[in-house]
Design a protein around this motif. Structure first.
Motif: not given
Length: 145
Positions: A15-39
């Motif tokens: 779901q996540f990657f299909e949404a990005l691909k469908h939107a034509g995403m070229k850059k993902l900006v990670d605004t998280r403090l914890n970028t190695t999340s276990q979620l």
């Protein structure tokens, strides 16, 4: 100029990657403090960088200056429903850091998406960041995936 936002919680990798691909995403900006999340394993910084390139042809950009502090996150988790306190504190932090002013408009001319973990944007700092960018550059249209 379109600016997307997405949270990975409550989404499968498909779901996540299909949404990005469908939107034509070229850059993902990670605004998280914890970028190695276990979620979600697919949302760990290094895996995410790989999957974005391999599945979407997109690049990964961590922007820690757009993340809340650990103390702010802890306070929000301890006091569920404290969004009314969190939002102005986060906005003040962005002003103090001059985080929005430090960003170049040209970076956002390709389709970009702000990432955080929250499933919906209503109570997520990525929405506050997107709205701050929209105040700076009026032509930004915010789309939450």
């Amino acid at each position: 100029m379109k600016l997307y936002t997405i949270g990975f919680t409550q989404k499968s990798a498909q779901q996540f990657f299909e949404a990005l691909k469908h939107a034509g995403m070229k850059k993902l900006v990670d605004t998280r403090l914890n970028t190695t999340s276990q979620l979600s394993a697919f949302a760990k910084r290094d895996d995410l960088r790989y999957f974005l390139q391999a599945l979407c042809g997109a690049s990964y950009h961590p922007f820690p200056s757009l993340a809340p502090t650990q103390g702010m996150l802890d306070d929000l988790k301890k006091h569920r429903g404290a969004w009314e306190d969190y939002a102005p504190r986060f906005q003040a932090l962005m002003r103090e850091r001059q985080a929005i002013e430090a960003l170049e408009r040209s970076f956002f001319e390709e389709p970009c998406c702000l990432l955080c973990s929250e499933a919906s944007p209503e109570h997520c700092h990525r929405r506050l960041v997107a709205e701050a960018l929209q105040r700076r550059w009026k032509e930004i249209e915010i789309i939450h995936l």
